[in-house]
Design a protein around this motif. Structure first.
Motif, PDB file in Angstrom:
ATOM      1  N   PHE A   1      -0.623  -8.557  -0.602  1.00 34.00           N
ATOM      2  CA  PHE A   1      -1.372  -8.004  -1.723  1.00 34.00           C
ATOM      3  C   PHE A   1      -0.526  -7.044  -2.525  1.00 34.00           C
ATOM      4  O   PHE A   1      -0.454  -7.119  -3.752  1.00 34.00           O
ATOM      5  CB  PHE A   1      -2.657  -7.298  -1.192  1.00 34.00           C
ATOM      6  CG  PHE A   1      -3.393  -6.571  -2.263  1.00 34.00           C
ATOM      7  CD1 PHE A   1      -4.135  -7.243  -3.220  1.00 34.00           C
ATOM      8  CD2 PHE A   1      -3.326  -5.181  -2.345  1.00 34.00           C
ATOM      9  CE1 PHE A   1      -4.805  -6.536  -4.194  1.00 34.00           C
ATOM     10  CE2 PHE A   1      -3.999  -4.481  -3.325  1.00 34.00           C
ATOM     11  CZ  PHE A   1      -4.755  -5.162  -4.260  1.00 34.00           C
ATOM     12  N   TRP A   2       0.101  -6.097  -1.858  1.00 42.44           N
ATOM     13  CA  TRP A   2       0.895  -5.095  -2.577  1.00 42.44           C
ATOM     14  C   TRP A   2       2.142  -5.736  -3.227  1.00 42.44           C
ATOM     15  O   TRP A   2       2.539  -5.360  -4.341  1.00 42.44           O
ATOM     16  CB  TRP A   2       1.318  -3.962  -1.657  1.00 42.44           C
ATOM     17  CG  TRP A   2       0.147  -3.086  -1.307  1.00 42.44           C
ATOM     18  CD1 TRP A   2      -0.420  -2.939  -0.108  1.00 42.44           C
ATOM     19  CD2 TRP A   2      -0.552  -2.263  -2.210  1.00 42.44           C
ATOM     20  NE1 TRP A   2      -1.476  -2.060  -0.155  1.00 42.44           N
ATOM     21  CE2 TRP A   2      -1.571  -1.641  -1.476  1.00 42.44           C
ATOM     22  CE3 TRP A   2      -0.491  -1.958  -3.564  1.00 42.44           C
ATOM     23  CZ2 TRP A   2      -2.487  -0.735  -2.040  1.00 42.44           C
ATOM     24  CZ3 TRP A   2      -1.394  -1.075  -4.093  1.00 42.44           C
ATOM     25  CH2 TRP A   2      -2.363  -0.489  -3.365  1.00 42.44           C
ATOM     26  N   THR A   3       2.692  -6.717  -2.621  1.00 40.82           N
ATOM     27  CA  THR A   3       3.852  -7.410  -3.203  1.00 40.82           C
ATOM     28  C   THR A   3       3.421  -8.172  -4.446  1.00 40.82           C
ATOM     29  O   THR A   3       4.111  -8.154  -5.476  1.00 40.82           O
ATOM     30  CB  THR A   3       4.471  -8.375  -2.177  1.00 40.82           C
ATOM     31  OG1 THR A   3       4.811  -7.654  -0.992  1.00 40.82           O
ATOM     32  CG2 THR A   3       5.716  -9.028  -2.716  1.00 40.82           C
TER      33      THR A   3
ATOM     34  N   VAL B   1       5.069  -5.731 -17.415  1.00 43.85           N
ATOM     35  CA  VAL B   1       5.980  -4.780 -18.059  1.00 43.85           C
ATOM     36  C   VAL B   1       7.183  -5.534 -18.661  1.00 43.85           C
ATOM     37  O   VAL B   1       7.594  -5.285 -19.813  1.00 43.85           O
ATOM     38  CB  VAL B   1       6.442  -3.708 -17.071  1.00 43.85           C
ATOM     39  CG1 VAL B   1       7.580  -2.871 -17.643  1.00 43.85           C
ATOM     40  CG2 VAL B   1       5.278  -2.819 -16.689  1.00 43.85           C
ATOM     41  N   LEU B   2       7.713  -6.456 -17.888  1.00 45.13           N
ATOM     42  CA  LEU B   2       8.860  -7.214 -18.396  1.00 45.13           C
ATOM     43  C   LEU B   2       8.455  -8.064 -19.593  1.00 45.13           C
ATOM     44  O   LEU B   2       9.217  -8.185 -20.564  1.00 45.13           O
ATOM     45  CB  LEU B   2       9.444  -8.112 -17.303  1.00 45.13           C
ATOM     46  CG  LEU B   2      10.284  -7.410 -16.242  1.00 45.13           C
ATOM     47  CD1 LEU B   2      10.757  -8.412 -15.193  1.00 45.13           C
ATOM     48  CD2 LEU B   2      11.493  -6.751 -16.883  1.00 45.13           C
TER      49      LEU B   2
ATOM     50  N   PHE C   1       4.494  -7.440  -8.231  1.00 48.81           N
ATOM     51  CA  PHE C   1       5.071  -8.518  -9.032  1.00 48.81           C
ATOM     52  C   PHE C   1       4.330  -8.675 -10.341  1.00 48.81           C
ATOM     53  O   PHE C   1       4.966  -8.834 -11.399  1.00 48.81           O
ATOM     54  CB  PHE C   1       5.033  -9.838  -8.227  1.00 48.81           C
ATOM     55  CG  PHE C   1       5.592 -11.009  -8.998  1.00 48.81           C
ATOM     56  CD1 PHE C   1       6.966 -11.160  -9.177  1.00 48.81           C
ATOM     57  CD2 PHE C   1       4.747 -11.952  -9.569  1.00 48.81           C
ATOM     58  CE1 PHE C   1       7.452 -12.225  -9.884  1.00 48.81           C
ATOM     59  CE2 PHE C   1       5.238 -13.007 -10.288  1.00 48.81           C
ATOM     60  CZ  PHE C   1       6.610 -13.160 -10.445  1.00 48.81           C
ATOM     61  N   ILE C   2       3.025  -8.623 -10.321  1.00 45.88           N
ATOM     62  CA  ILE C   2       2.231  -8.772 -11.545  1.00 45.88           C
ATOM     63  C   ILE C   2       2.511  -7.608 -12.487  1.00 45.88           C
ATOM     64  O   ILE C   2       2.671  -7.798 -13.697  1.00 45.88           O
ATOM     65  CB  ILE C   2       0.723  -8.889 -11.193  1.00 45.88           C
ATOM     66  CG1 ILE C   2       0.484 -10.226 -10.509  1.00 45.88           C
ATOM     67  CG2 ILE C   2      -0.128  -8.762 -12.427  1.00 45.88           C
ATOM     68  CD1 ILE C   2      -0.931 -10.389  -9.958  1.00 45.88           C
TER      69      ILE C   2
END
Length: 164
Positions: free
Chosen positions: A12-14, A24-25, A18-19
């Motif tokens: 979940f945290w990964t 942001v990217l 990533f999202i």
């Protein structure tokens, strides 16, 4: 084995990280990257178009240069032909003038020869006339002496004339 099977919290945290990084990217990095890629693509297209245009201009300049060279060769040929014609004309004029001068000199020489010839003939005639007068005078003087004496005197005078 714990590393091979991750726990649900880690997933979940990964996924959440990533999202967030993805958003942001996408917002801050992909826009400028795509924009710079589009600008680069446009710059490359413009450069290729400019290169094609320059290539066409160079071909046109090459053709114009070849035409100028052909015209220059043609003008050179014309100038050389005119120079040859002028040279031939000048040479022919000089020959004609020389012939005219030579004929004039020959005519003057013939006139002088004829004049000297006539003068010589006149002088010979004058001398012959004088001789005839002298002979006639002597013959008339001796005529009184007799015919035999006259013939002897004429014969002596003729011999005298032949010796001179």
């Amino acid at each position: 084995m714990r590393l091979l099977t991750p726990e649900l919290g880690l997933i979940f945290w990964t996924a959440l990280a990533f999202i967030i990084v993805f958003i942001v990217l996408r917002k801050f990095a992909w826009g400028p990257i795509l924009k710079s890629l589009d600008q680069r693509e446009k710059t490359i297209a413009d450069s290729l178009e400019s290169a094609d245009r320059v290539k066409r201009e160079m071909a046109q300049l090459k053709n114009e240069n070849e035409e100028l060279m052909a015209r220059a060769r043609e003008e050179r040929s014309l100038m050389l032909k005119e120079a040859r014609d002028t040279k031939d004309r000048i040479v022919n004029e000089a020959k004609e003038q020389a012939k005219t001068e030579a004929n004039k000199i020959i005519a003057e020489a013939q006139q002088q020869i004829n004049a000297q010839k006539m003068a010589a003939i006149t002088e010979v005639k004058n001398q012959v006339g004088k001789l005839v007068v002298e002979v006639t005078e002597k013959v008339l003087r001796k005529e009184l002496a007799g015919k035999d004496a006259q013939e002897a005197h004429i014969k002596a005078m003729v011999d005298d004339v032949k010796l001179n």
